[in-house]
Motif scaffolding. Structure first.
Motif, mmCIF file in Angstrom:
data_model
loop_
_atom_site.group_PDB
_atom_site.id
_atom_site.type_symbol
_atom_site.label_atom_id
_atom_site.label_comp_id
_atom_site.label_asym_id
_atom_site.label_seq_id
_atom_site.Cartn_x
_atom_site.Cartn_y
_atom_site.Cartn_z
ATOM 1 N N VAL A 190 30.353 39.298 48.863
ATOM 2 C CA VAL A 190 31.971 40.169 49.362
ATOM 3 C C VAL A 190 32.750 39.843 48.599
ATOM 4 O O VAL A 190 34.008 40.993 48.518
ATOM 5 N N VAL A 191 33.151 38.534 48.424
ATOM 6 C CA VAL A 191 34.068 38.643 47.681
ATOM 7 C C VAL A 191 34.056 39.657 45.644
ATOM 8 O O VAL A 191 35.116 39.918 45.259
ATOM 9 N N PHE A 192 32.586 38.983 45.665
ATOM 10 C CA PHE A 192 32.650 40.008 44.196
ATOM 11 C C PHE A 192 33.392 41.727 44.837
ATOM 12 O O PHE A 192 33.291 42.116 44.157
ATOM 13 N N PHE A 193 32.348 42.335 45.612
ATOM 14 C CA PHE A 193 32.607 43.325 45.885
ATOM 15 C C PHE A 193 33.694 43.856 45.789
ATOM 16 O O PHE A 193 34.297 44.931 45.282
ATOM 17 N N GLY A 194 34.518 42.713 46.607
ATOM 18 C CA GLY A 194 36.205 43.172 46.917
ATOM 19 C C GLY A 194 37.066 43.111 45.295
ATOM 20 O O GLY A 194 37.546 43.825 44.597
ATOM 21 N N LEU A 195 36.914 42.175 44.569
ATOM 22 C CA LEU A 195 36.719 42.369 42.937
ATOM 23 C C LEU A 195 36.802 43.548 41.681
ATOM 24 O O LEU A 195 37.295 43.350 41.462
ATOM 25 N N ALA A 196 35.329 43.700 42.530
ATOM 26 C CA ALA A 196 34.932 45.014 41.189
ATOM 27 C C ALA A 196 35.819 46.275 42.065
ATOM 28 O O ALA A 196 35.428 46.806 40.767
ATOM 29 N N LEU A 197 35.995 46.122 42.809
ATOM 30 C CA LEU A 197 37.278 47.547 43.482
ATOM 31 C C LEU A 197 38.593 47.253 42.586
ATOM 32 O O LEU A 197 39.247 47.828 42.672
ATOM 33 N N SER A 198 38.683 45.998 42.115
ATOM 34 C CA SER A 198 40.091 45.745 42.294
ATOM 35 C C SER A 198 40.625 46.034 40.399
ATOM 36 O O SER A 198 41.472 46.172 40.403
ATOM 37 N N ILE A 199 39.246 46.231 39.653
ATOM 38 C CA ILE A 199 39.303 46.056 38.422
ATOM 39 C C ILE A 199 40.550 46.623 37.125
ATOM 40 O O ILE A 199 40.277 48.341 38.379
ATOM 41 N N THR A 200 40.416 46.767 36.529
ATOM 42 C CA THR A 200 41.388 48.033 35.693
ATOM 43 C C THR A 200 41.542 47.984 34.610
ATOM 44 O O THR A 200 40.693 47.357 33.705
ATOM 45 N N ALA A 201 40.709 48.928 33.549
ATOM 46 C CA ALA A 201 40.294 48.983 32.627
ATOM 47 C C ALA A 201 41.447 48.836 30.916
ATOM 48 O O ALA A 201 41.054 50.017 30.936
ATOM 49 N N LEU A 202 41.696 48.009 31.333
ATOM 50 C CA LEU A 202 41.928 47.564 29.922
ATOM 51 C C LEU A 202 42.665 48.122 28.246
ATOM 52 O O LEU A 202 42.927 48.896 28.202
ATOM 53 N N PRO A 203 41.402 48.452 28.473
ATOM 54 C CA PRO A 203 40.751 49.288 26.982
ATOM 55 C C PRO A 203 40.331 50.813 27.006
ATOM 56 O O PRO A 203 41.185 51.497 25.771
ATOM 57 N N VAL A 204 39.990 51.075 27.878
ATOM 58 C CA VAL A 204 40.075 52.545 28.275
ATOM 59 C C VAL A 204 41.213 52.937 28.388
ATOM 60 O O VAL A 204 41.733 54.418 28.403
ATOM 61 N N LEU A 205 42.484 51.834 29.078
ATOM 62 C CA LEU A 205 43.737 52.460 29.713
ATOM 63 C C LEU A 205 44.965 52.692 28.574
ATOM 64 O O LEU A 205 45.512 53.972 28.332
#
Length: 459
Positions: A190-205
């Protein structure tokens, strides 16, 4: 400027001479690859190695690598001409070579090209690419915030992580068996899935900001600083989650993490700084430093893996303490980036593609409904969190919405997080597929959304 993607030349205008030349080169390469594959299919794969009667695995592996690199960069070039980050095409290349497309349309070719031996070898090399990429990402952590208020960065980072985390955790509970992996620790899932949706891709950004010409503006700098600080917190939390998923207690995981962090900050970081200062005075600095940095990154990756964490965590931590803004180090990183981006990362994308299958969603209304819910939750919560907290920080409404669009870019980092979760059995193959599709869609939408909101962006 933050970027772990090497500079690529801007696409040539349609009427220039470079455009036709590039197309001619690509066509010739494609024709040569087809001929090479035909020859290998007719002769090479039937020749025994050394009289043993067994196929030498080197030739199939090299051919698979050639196909992956060619397809990935061909699509990267196409996407670049469509004003998208090239890495988006490279990710699509990996998906096209997997069950989602090639296996479905031409199963014989897929079975012939990606034998179990080849897939195993690709997986090992892909891990090397992932570890090296995470080292480079760690090297870029913390940049971009110098000219931005730390209070504003903190508020935006909280908004960018908080709401998406709550939304992702809620979806994980609703998704249940469809998204969860085989790990018995449902709390970690549950915690992992929450973290997965929170990420922002620094290099692509960083690449998107560069393409838009806004990397030096207030919004561009704020987006980079917020993404860097937010992703740093997410990787820290992910370290704890991976420890828990491996059956390690919270206290033990925290103790190991704190001990490693203290050793890194108090001993490794000063040692690296002193080594770089000494090497700068020598003519052979680059020849000496590059092996040291690589050995350090790989050594840290091995240590964290032995601790029960993912090797990427160690490589990221080591990269975070490498001295910044030092010319010799910057030059070495650019040299390393070329090989990682051009060869190793496409192999990682292919590994994701061979595991991901859009067909897993299939004709199931429930699965499609769940995917739409995951996508909408990822986008809406990121927008709501970033815009809301940016407004609390007194940013103009229009700039707050632009910042929300930029922070929705998930790209490669989302794929890395999703792959780690899948390897640790926290999510299922269906969960992996949905996260990969979310990464693709949100990354592709970033630039059009910014243009929709209007350019230019003021300093």
């Amino acid at each position: 400027m933050v970027s772990v993607e090497p500079e690529r030349p801007a696409p040539s205008p349609a009427g220039s001479a470079k455009g036709p030349v590039r197309r001619t080169v690509l066509l010739r390469l494609a024709g040569g690859l087809v001929v090479l594959a035909a020859v290998a299919a007719a002769f090479g794969f039937e020749l025994p190695a050394g009289g043993t009667g067994k196929l030498d695995p080197v030739a199939p592996f090299l051919l698979a690598v050639a196909v992956i690199v060619f397809v990935s960069h061909l699509l990267g070039t196409v996407l670049e001409r469509l004003h998208q980050p090239p890495v988006l095409g490279e990710i699509l290349g990996g998906l096209l070579l997997g069950p989602s497309v090639l296996t479905s349309l031409w199963p014989g070719a897929s079975k012939w090209l990606f034998t179990p031996t080849v897939v195993s070898a690709l997986g090992t090399v892909a891990q090397l690419g992932l570890v090296t990429f995470m080292f480079l990402l760690g090297c870029e952590l913390g940049r971009g915030g110098v000219r931005t208020s730390r209070g504003v960065v903190a508020l935006v980072s909280i908004g960018a992580i908080g709401l998406p985390f709550l939304g992702g955790a809620g979806l994980a509970l609703v998704g249940g068996d469809a998204l969860a992996g085989d790990s018995p620790n449902r709390g970690a899932y549950v915690v992992f899935f929450g973290l997965a949706l929170s990420i922002t891709a620094l290099p692509v950004l960083a690449r998107v900001l560069l393409d838009l010409g806004i990397e030096g503006t207030r919004i561009g700098t704020l987006a980079l600083a917020s993404a860097a600080s937010g992703d740093g917190l997410i990787w820290l939390a992910l370290t704890v989650v991976l420890g828990l998923s491996g059956g390690v207690s919270v206290i033990t995981t925290a103790g190991i993490g704190v001990a490693l962090a203290l050793i890194t900050m108090l001993w490794v970081r000063p040692a690296l700084a002193a080594m770089v200062r000494a090497a700068e005075k020598q003519a052979f600095a680059g020849r000496f430093l590059l092996p040291v940095l690589l050995v350090g990154a790989l050594g840290y990756a091995a240590v964290t893996h032995l601790m029960g964490l993912h090797p990427a965590i160690g490589a990221f931590l080591f990269g975070a303490v490498v001295p910044r803004e030092v010319p010799v180090v910057e030059d070495l990183k650019r040299q390393l980036q070329g090989f990682v981006i051009m060869v190793l990362l496409p192999l990682f994308f292919a590994g994701i593609g061979l595991t991901t299958s859009v067909g897993l969603i299939g004709g199931s209304i429930a699965h499609w409904g769940l995917f739409v819910a995951v996508l909408l939750t990822a986008v809406a919560t990121k927008f709501a969190g970033v815009v809301g907290f940016a407004r609390l920080a007194s940013l103009p409404r229009r700039d707050a919405w632009r910042l929300g669009a930029l922070m929705n870019c998930r790209g490669v980092t989302e794929l890395v997080v999703a792959a780690i979760g899948y390897q640790h059995h926290l999510i299922s193959a269906l969960g992996l597929t949905m996260l990969v599709l979310v990464a693709l869609i949100t990354t592709a939408a970033t630039r059009p959304l910014i243009h929709l909101m209007g350019l230019p962006i003021d300093e």
